[in-house]
Each structure stands twice: as structure tokens, then as C-alpha cells.
Design a protein around this motif. Structure first.
Motif, PDB file in Angstrom:
ATOM      1  N   PRO A 257      68.282  70.103  41.913  1.00 10.59           N
ATOM      2  CA  PRO A 257      68.189  69.533  40.700  1.00 10.59           C
ATOM      3  C   PRO A 257      67.642  68.364  40.087  1.00 10.59           C
ATOM      4  O   PRO A 257      67.028  67.593  40.750  1.00 10.59           O
ATOM      5  CB  PRO A 257      69.885  69.286  40.231  1.00 10.59           C
ATOM      6  N   PHE A 258      67.002  68.680  38.907  1.00 13.07           N
ATOM      7  CA  PHE A 258      66.159  67.581  38.368  1.00 13.07           C
ATOM      8  C   PHE A 258      67.192  66.641  37.584  1.00 13.07           C
ATOM      9  O   PHE A 258      68.052  67.108  36.774  1.00 13.07           O
ATOM     10  CB  PHE A 258      65.213  68.089  37.300  1.00 13.07           C
ATOM     11  N   ALA A 259      66.807  65.419  37.652  1.00 11.41           N
ATOM     12  CA  ALA A 259      67.757  64.529  36.624  1.00 11.41           C
ATOM     13  C   ALA A 259      67.205  64.560  35.102  1.00 11.41           C
ATOM     14  O   ALA A 259      65.959  64.725  34.953  1.00 11.41           O
ATOM     15  CB  ALA A 259      67.632  62.995  36.969  1.00 11.41           C
ATOM     16  N   LEU A 260      68.235  64.236  34.234  1.00 12.19           N
ATOM     17  CA  LEU A 260      67.804  64.358  32.737  1.00 12.19           C
ATOM     18  C   LEU A 260      68.213  62.910  32.291  1.00 12.19           C
ATOM     19  O   LEU A 260      69.021  62.319  32.631  1.00 12.19           O
ATOM     20  CB  LEU A 260      68.902  65.300  31.932  1.00 12.19           C
ATOM     21  N   MET A 261      67.573  62.552  31.113  1.00 10.03           N
ATOM     22  CA  MET A 261      67.661  61.370  30.276  1.00 10.03           C
ATOM     23  C   MET A 261      67.953  61.850  28.827  1.00 10.03           C
ATOM     24  O   MET A 261      66.943  62.605  28.224  1.00 10.03           O
ATOM     25  CB  MET A 261      66.468  60.406  30.191  1.00 10.03           C
ATOM     26  N   ALA A 262      69.152  61.623  28.406  1.00 15.23           N
ATOM     27  CA  ALA A 262      69.459  61.985  27.158  1.00 15.23           C
ATOM     28  C   ALA A 262      69.297  60.963  26.174  1.00 15.23           C
ATOM     29  O   ALA A 262      69.357  59.773  26.303  1.00 15.23           O
ATOM     30  CB  ALA A 262      70.918  62.611  27.154  1.00 15.23           C
ATOM     31  N   ARG A 263      69.112  61.252  24.780  1.00 18.11           N
ATOM     32  CA  ARG A 263      68.532  60.389  23.914  1.00 18.11           C
ATOM     33  C   ARG A 263      69.725  59.252  23.733  1.00 18.11           C
ATOM     34  O   ARG A 263      69.439  58.280  23.134  1.00 18.11           O
ATOM     35  CB  ARG A 263      68.034  61.122  22.483  1.00 18.11           C
ATOM     36  N   SER A 264      70.776  59.966  23.579  1.00 20.80           N
ATOM     37  CA  SER A 264      72.037  59.003  23.252  1.00 20.80           C
ATOM     38  C   SER A 264      73.186  59.637  23.880  1.00 20.80           C
ATOM     39  O   SER A 264      73.229  60.687  24.406  1.00 20.80           O
ATOM     40  CB  SER A 264      72.108  59.175  21.718  1.00 20.80           C
ATOM     41  N   LEU A 265      74.381  59.009  23.623  1.00 22.11           N
ATOM     42  CA  LEU A 265      75.524  59.409  24.234  1.00 22.11           C
ATOM     43  C   LEU A 265      76.013  60.991  23.504  1.00 22.11           C
ATOM     44  O   LEU A 265      76.501  61.785  23.949  1.00 22.11           O
ATOM     45  CB  LEU A 265      76.667  58.455  23.853  1.00 22.11           C
ATOM     46  N   GLU A 266      75.802  60.811  22.013  1.00 21.78           N
ATOM     47  CA  GLU A 266      75.907  62.149  21.125  1.00 21.78           C
ATOM     48  C   GLU A 266      75.042  63.167  21.680  1.00 21.78           C
ATOM     49  O   GLU A 266      75.707  64.239  21.972  1.00 21.78           O
ATOM     50  CB  GLU A 266      75.703  61.992  19.953  1.00 21.78           C
ATOM     51  N   ASP A 267      74.149  62.904  22.309  1.00 18.35           N
ATOM     52  CA  ASP A 267      73.120  64.118  22.671  1.00 18.35           C
ATOM     53  C   ASP A 267      73.515  64.491  24.214  1.00 18.35           C
ATOM     54  O   ASP A 267      73.531  65.749  24.201  1.00 18.35           O
ATOM     55  CB  ASP A 267      71.781  63.679  22.817  1.00 18.35           C
ATOM     56  N   ALA A 268      74.110  63.669  24.835  1.00 19.84           N
ATOM     57  CA  ALA A 268      74.611  63.903  26.308  1.00 19.84           C
ATOM     58  C   ALA A 268      75.961  64.667  25.963  1.00 19.84           C
ATOM     59  O   ALA A 268      75.975  65.668  26.881  1.00 19.84           O
ATOM     60  CB  ALA A 268      74.994  62.717  26.978  1.00 19.84           C
ATOM     61  N   ALA A 269      76.629  64.590  24.981  1.00 16.67           N
ATOM     62  CA  ALA A 269      77.918  65.222  24.699  1.00 16.67           C
ATOM     63  C   ALA A 269      77.600  66.767  24.411  1.00 16.67           C
ATOM     64  O   ALA A 269      78.303  67.590  24.337  1.00 16.67           O
ATOM     65  CB  ALA A 269      78.744  64.660  23.655  1.00 16.67           C
TER      66      ALA A 269
END
Length: 762
Positions: A257-269
């Protein structure tokens, strides 16, 4: 007659000696502001062990000051020791920050790197602020620390910020105790600090504003190498299938798996489901990669984490990340290296090693002195568990149950990390990697030298793995003037778990992992130990299975399936699909290896048993990364609820309890023949292991009287198995110790080695 009574003086004075992470984190200005608020007088200074405060005032004011001093800490500060000494009042007036004192043994601790704080983020997005959109904004509460330190004391000349003299405005902040940037060593601004630069794959500069051009490249499907806090990341648009596929091809990373960086907590959700504990871990100042269950219907590329029910998601932790992610809800953000190589951290190194992988390089002119990968964590059994301890956590100390002599422990061969001890603290290094890779081994040597320098330690005792052919063992043998202590691999796992939990006694250790060199020269990995730092005995283990082809059996679980079937059925193997995938010639060779013991070492490894079962049920015949078969076997359970178990009677040989996997294997084969779903078979297999652990521990308790069980080894990264096991043991009235801040895998065994070696010297 008149009686005169002298008025009792109400003034008191205290000297407060504080150790921990209290330098370079805004601790002195915090103390200064606290003294003004509390109405007390005195001074504060940095010294060789941390911070010393002398404070004078009336009793109530002093009590208020001391209470707040220990409870209202700056974001990056932590106190490991606080000694309060009553001394005579001096009638001092006012409160001052004094110059540092350097005498005495140096025990001050360097802070880990931290994400950019809310105050700096507010400045980053304020058009009226002089640091508006400046990618290197930081203060005493945030930013780079460990990765930029070149020596001690932690002052700007001993960091990679030394080439950037502060402008008058930054210098004024740096000298002002009321400023959030008082003595912030990385302090800078667009006038005097580091700058971004963008180059193409050939190393030539790209015209235009670097950040805007980088965003355009990513939107066009390019692979971008981006310089972060501890090294470069390879970055692509997470929603672009073609870009993710090309990154896999160029990086030679087929399925991991590749790691992800989400823009914000809302985007991660929008990408994953998480509970409040997982949110707490995701949003902490350490900003680790957190394993979160994928949300159905997400819009990202399915190639990011194939065969896995989880995404590894982190939130932005540098100003550059926040700026880069403005146009993307999520980016793939994976370590910039080829498989098994260390993360690229130097600019020239990155351009050389990433040639042919990266289309462009977004970098800057602030050097990374110590390369440090992102940490990886998950919530397991209601608490955080580090799977990789690195950026954000290193070099934070781990409290030991008792002080010990100085030791350097060299860790394992794979997932290498080293550990120094000093007094009642252990200092685990960042994740280093597989020492068989020459560049990783060079990083291993640099890490030992650097960590020893900033801790000012030259231990006379060096601990290493019992395996004589490990690179770390050979390194130890090449050292002169030190006492070497060889520590058995699974004993180190046990003591690592005990030490992390502050347990100094004897316990039952359930140590399940891939393979480790046993005291009898065979390969262990499914162990029930009884012991502690003083020693251990092997109280039980799985009956060994052959590994046809040796290391090849680790890469090809189908070989372990053949071994398990041969162990359970002899020469009369059942007809199963897994055998259809093996040519008659190869099958004959595997069986001959097993029967004659030719290139087929025996192992009690629980990890290899996972491989065998994963291949038997058709989940994974060959792997492209370590632990893949076991991971996918766990993922196969899905939402299945099945409490069934397979037969697994316990036997014995002398004073050892033996767990024979043959009945378990036959039970699995019967289910396969009956058409039982793989999800149910996997659940029953995991349930069986939990039941076996509980049963063996009960037998050991009857014999030893011990009721404390420590779970360690890479197998206990498995959430389903670990939580089932803890539940069973606690119902049996056992006290269960598990890992949290120290990985259960080989990344944590250096701690156990260090404590065992330290105890041997006492």
C-alpha cells in the motif's frame, strides 16, 4: 508592659530542576509568562540537564506557579523529572531569563519534529502577515527539530539553519521573551530563510513560481519528488489511476500500500471511517500515518492499497504540505526510494537515486541532517499502537522501571532501529530498515554516531541479536573496547514489551513473529516464554514445520502450504487447488526437501503458519512484501462473525508445551472440501490461535503461578487476533501487557536488548 513580636516572613523560595523535552520548545518563555501571571520573582535558565528555575514568593502564589508549571506545558514540551528543593528566600525582585549554563553532565533531550501549529497556520493564510504563504513558517511550538540538529547544544549554529542569518525582524522575535518565536532555532521568513526550487527530471530548473508549477504538474499526472521534514516523498494525485499505476511501475512496488495525505480531517472522513480515538491519533502533533478502514464509494484509485481494507492516511504536517494540498483532497505521499532502500533525504542523493522515477523535484535549500520516515500507527484494543516509530516520536525517551548503565542495543536485521539507554530513559532511534541493503547499513552507522552525539553517550556495553550472521552482530564484533551481550531474539521481544509497560518482574511471554534465531540454533517464531530481563526459559512452542527452499518459503507461501499438508497428511496429500498451481516436478522437489531435510530448515514460526493457511485457502500464493499473506488473510474475514475454532490439542515434550498444527490444518482442509467460505475459515483460524494462547497460558500459570502475559512480535500487529486474544486472557483473569509506543515487530526489539544487557551488568 509591652510585648513586641517580630512579624513572620511569608516569603518562600524554591529551586526547581526539570528534565525532559524542555529546550527549544518555548519552555523558558512559558515559565517567564507563568511567573508574571502568578506574581512570583526569580529566574529561569537552560542547563546541561534541562531547565532550572528559582522562584520566590508567598506560599499560595508559589503553589499556583508549581502546579501550572507541571500541568500547562507548551505543545512540544514533556517533563520526565521535576525536583523541587526548598532554599532560603533572597528578597529578589522581578523575573528574568538567564543565559544558559553548560556545566554538569549533559542530559537535556532534543524534541521530535512536529506539525505546523494553528498559530503558524493562521499566519500562513493571512495576506497581511509578513509570512503569508511562506512554506517554512514555524515557531517554538512547532516545526523541525530532530531532523535539522547537527550537534549539541541545541542552538541555531548546531542546526541546518546555520547558513540562514536572521533578518532584523526575525532576530527581534528571537530575542523577545514575549514572542512565540523566542529562541525558536528554525525561525525564518521570506527575507532571510530557505526558499523553494523546482527542477525537472534532468535536474534543470523549471521557470515560474515553484509551488504553482508543482500543482500543475500533479494535475497533469506527473510524479513529483517533494522534500519534507525527514526526507523526500514521491507524490501523485491519488485520484489518477494512470499516475498511481506508473508510480508503482517506476518504484518497483507491485502491491504494498501507498500512504495518503488528506487535505483535512473532513477530506479524510470522505475516504475512511474512523472513531474518536483514531481521530485523536490522526490529529496529534506527531501526525503519523494512521491505518483507517476504507469507506465504500471513495473516489481514489483502487491501486493505492490493493487487497487491503485499510488506507494509511496522514494529515499535512508542514506548511508546504498545506499549500500543495489546496487543490487536491488527497495525494499519494510515499517515501522516496526504491523498495528496501532508505528514504532519500539529500538533494543530490534524491536526484541520483530517483532518476527515472520522479518527473520533477520540489525541494528547498534547508538541509535534512537526519533522514526520518513517517511513523505508522493504528488503534488496537482501545489504545494507540506504533507499527513504525519514526518522525514525530524520535528521539523522545521511554521511561524505564529502574535506572541502568549506559547501553547501545543494535536491534534486528529487518526493520532495524537502535536504542541507547541513560539512567531511567531509553532512546529508540527512528526506523532504519533492512540492514542487508548497503545504503541502509550506512544509515544505521550514521544513526548510531548521531544519536550517540546528541545524547552524549559512549556506552561500554553493546547488545546485539544472538544470530551470528546478522549485519548488526558483525558490526558489534568489529567494535573495540566494549563488552558485547548477545540477546536471543524472542527474549528481546518479551523484555521490550515488559520494559515499555514499566514491568520489572517475571511474566509469561507470547511471542509470535516471522522467524528469529533460537538458542538451540533453529528458527523460532511461535514461542511461549517465561522470564524477564534477568533471563527466560522456553515453556512452549509450535511443533516446527519445514521451510522448503529456506528464505524462498517466506516469499512463496505456497511452499509453506505444501509443508503444512505434508506435516498433517504425510505422503497422501489431499487434492486442493493450491497444489494445482504447482508443477508436478516442483511439488516433488518440495516434498523431497522436506522429507530429507535438504535446504528445508525447521521453524516454529507462527508467521509461517499464517503463510501456509493463506496459501491453502487461496488468498496469497506468493508475496511482494513482508507480511502480505498474513495481512490479506486477516482482511479476508471482513465483517464475518464466526466464533468457531479448529481442533488444536496440546501436547508436551519434557518441560515444554507443544502446539501441533496438524489437527488445525486438517480442520481447514475439511472446511475447504465442504465449501465453507474463506472468510469463515480465516475467522476460525484466528479464533483457534487465540484459544491456543489462552489454553497454554493457563497451563503455564498452573505450573508457575504467573498471571501476567506480554504479547509481542509482528503477528500481534493483527487487530483481529490481538483483540480476540486479549479478550480471552482477560476473561481468564490474566493481566495482559501489549505494546503502544514501541512497535511489537522487530522495530522494537532494541529496547528489550538494551534492558537485558543493562540488567546483566548490575
Amino acid at each position: 508592659m509591652f510585648c513586641f513580636q517580630k512579624k513572620e516572613c511569608k516569603l518562600q523560595r524554591k529551586r526547581i530542576v526539570i528534565e525532559g523535552i524542555v529546550q527549544g520548545v518555548g519552555f523558558r518563555p512559558f515559565v517567564y509568562q507563568l511567573a508574571l501571571r502568578s506574581g512570583v520573582d526569580g529566574w529561569v535558565l537552560n542547563d546541561s540537564s534541562g531547565v532550572t528555575v528559582e522562584v520566590e514568593g508567598e506560599g499560595a502564589s508559589l503553589a499556583s506557579f508549581v502546579a501550572a508549571l507541571q500541568s500547562e506545558l507548551p505543545p512540544l514540551a514533556s517533563i520526565s523529572r521535576c525536583e523541587i528543593i526548598h532554599i532560603p528566600p533572597r528578597g529578589e525582585r522581578g523575573f528574568s531569563i538567564r543565559s544558559s549554563a553548560g556545566d554538569g553532565p549533559k542530559t537535556a533531550q532534543i524534541a521530535p519534529d512536529s506539525w505546523v501549529c494553528p498559530d503558524c497556520l493562521a499566519e500562513l493564510s493571512d495576506p497581511l502577515d509578513r509570512r503569508y504563504r511562506y512554506p517554512f513558517i514555524n515557531c517554538t511550538n512547532c516545526g523541525p527539530r530532530y531532523t535539522i540538529v547537527t550537534g549539541i547544544p541545541y542552538d541555531r549554529p548546531n542546526t541546518t539553519m546555520a547558513p540562514f542569518p536572521m533578518c532584523p525582524a526575525c532576530s527581534a522575535e528571537y530575542r523577545d521573551p514575549a514572542s512565540r518565536r523566542f529562541h525558536a532555532q528554525p525561525n525564518a521568513c521570506p527575507v532571510c530563510g530557505p526558499r523553494l526550487q523546482l527542477k525537472n527530471g534532468a535536474g534543470d530548473g523549471i521557470a515560474g513560481e515553484p509551488l504553482a508549477e508543482s500543482v500543475a504538474l500533479l494535475q497533469g499526472g506527473a510524479i513529483l519528488a517533494v522534500k519534507g521534514l525527514g526526507g523526500y516523498h514521491l507524490v501523485v494525485d491519488a485520484a489518477n489511476d494512470r499516475a498511481v499505476s506508473e508510480l508503482r511501475r517506476r518504484k518497483a512496488r507491485d502491491e504494498k500500500p501507498f500512504a495518503l495525505m488528506a487535505r483535512s480531517l473532513e477530506d479524510a472522513a470522505r475516504l475512511a471511517d474512523f472513531d474518536p480515538l483514531e481521530e485523536w491519533l490522526l490529529t496529534g502533533s506527531e501526525r503519523p500515518i494512521v491505518l483507517l478502514r476504507k469507506k465504500p464509494g471513495h473516489t481514489l484509485s483502487p491501486l493505492i492499497a490493493p487487497g487491503n481494507g485499510y488506507f494509511g492516511i496522514m494529515l499535512p504536517y508542514t506548511p508546504l504540505h498545506f499549500l500543495l494540498l489546496e487543490e487536491f483532497p488527497a495525494l499519494v505521499m510515499t517515501s522516496a526510494n526504491l523498495s528496501d532502500e532508505p528514504i532519500a533525504s539529500g538533494d543530490g542523493e534524491a536526484e541520483t537515486r530517483l532518476k527515472g522515477i520522479a518527473d520533477a523535484y520540489l525541494s528547498h535549500d534547508r538541509e535534512i541532517f537526519t533522514g526520518t520516515d513517517d511513523s505508522i500507527a493504528r488503534i488496537l484494543a482501545g489504545r494507540a499502537l506504533l507499527l513504525r516509530r519514526s518522525r514525530g516520536y524520535v528521539p523522545r525517551g521511554i521511561a524505564l522501571a529502574a535506572p541502568q548503565v549506559q547501553v547501545l542495543a543494535l536491534g534486528a536485521e529487518i526493520k532495524s532501529a537502535v536504542c541507547f539507554t541513560r539512567g531511567d530513559r531509553a532512546f529508540l532511534s527512528q526506523h532504519i530498515g533492512d540492514l542487508k541493503n548497503p545504503e541502509v547499513f550506512a544509515s544505521f552507522e550514521r544513526t548510531i554516531a548521531h544519536l550517540g552525539t546528541i545524547l552524549e553517550l559512549q556506552p561500554a556495553i553493546v547488545a546485539h541479536d544472538l544470530h551470528p550472521d546478522y549485519y548488526s552482530s558483525r558490526y558489534a564484533e568489529g567494535l573495540g573496547g566494549v563488552r558485547l551481550v548477545a540477546v536471543q531474539h524472542h527474549h528481546a521481544h518479551l523484555v521490550s514489551c515488559l520494559a515499555e509497560n514499566g514491568f520489572g518482574g517475571t511474566a509469561i511471554g507470547v511471542i509470535f513473529d516471522g522467524i528469529g534465531y533460537g538458542a538451540d540454533g533453529t528458527l523460532w517464531g511461535g514461542e511461549f516464554l517465561v522470564g524477564g530481563a534477568d533471563g527466560y526459559r522456553r515453556a512452549g512452542h509450535f511443533v516446527p514445520l519445514a521451510m522448503p527452499g529456506g528464505d524462498a518459503a517466506t516469499a512463496e507461501p505456497l511452499r509453506m502450504a505444501v509443508s503444512a499438508l505434508q506435516h498433517a497428511y504425510g505422503a497422501d496429500l489431499p487434492s486442493l487447488p493450491v497444489l494445482d498451481g504447482i508443477s508436478p516436478r516442483d511439488l516433488k522437489i518440495y516434498l523431497q526437501m522436506i522429507e530429507k531435510g535438504i535446504n528445508a530448515p525447521l521453524t516454529s514460526s507462527c508467521g509461517r503458519l499464517f503463510d501456509a493457511v493463506a496459501a491453502l485457502v487461496g488468498v496469497r500464493l506468493r508475496v511482494s512484501y513482508e507480511g502480505q499473506a498474513a495481512l490479506e488473510l486477516e482482511m479476508a474475514i471482513g465483517d464475518t462473525v464466526d466464533n468457531g475454532i479448529y481442533p488444536s490439542p496440546l501436547g508436551g515434550a519434557g518441560d515444554r508445551i507443544l502446539v501441533d498444527p496438524a489437527p488445525l490444518i486438517r480442520g481447514i482442509v475439511d472446511d475447504l472440501m465442504a465449501g465453507v467460505a474463506v472468510s469463515r475459515i480465516s475467522a476460525r483460524f484466528h479464533n483457534t490461535l487465540a484459544a491456543v494462547i489462552s489454553a497454554v497460558c493457563l497451563l503455564i500459570r498452573q505450573e508457575s503461578g504467573l498471571s501476567c502475559v506480554a504479547l509481542s512480535g509482528g503477528v500481534f500487529q493483527n487487530r483481529y487476533l490481538t483483540e480476540k486474544t486479549i479478550s480471552r486472557l482477560e476473561k481468564g483473569e490474566f493481566t495482559v501487557l501489549t505494546h503502544s509506543l514501541v512497535p511489537p515487530n522487530d522495530g522494537g526489539i532494541a529496547l528489550g536488548q538494551a534492558v537485558v544487557a543493562g540488567r546483566s551488568a548490575s
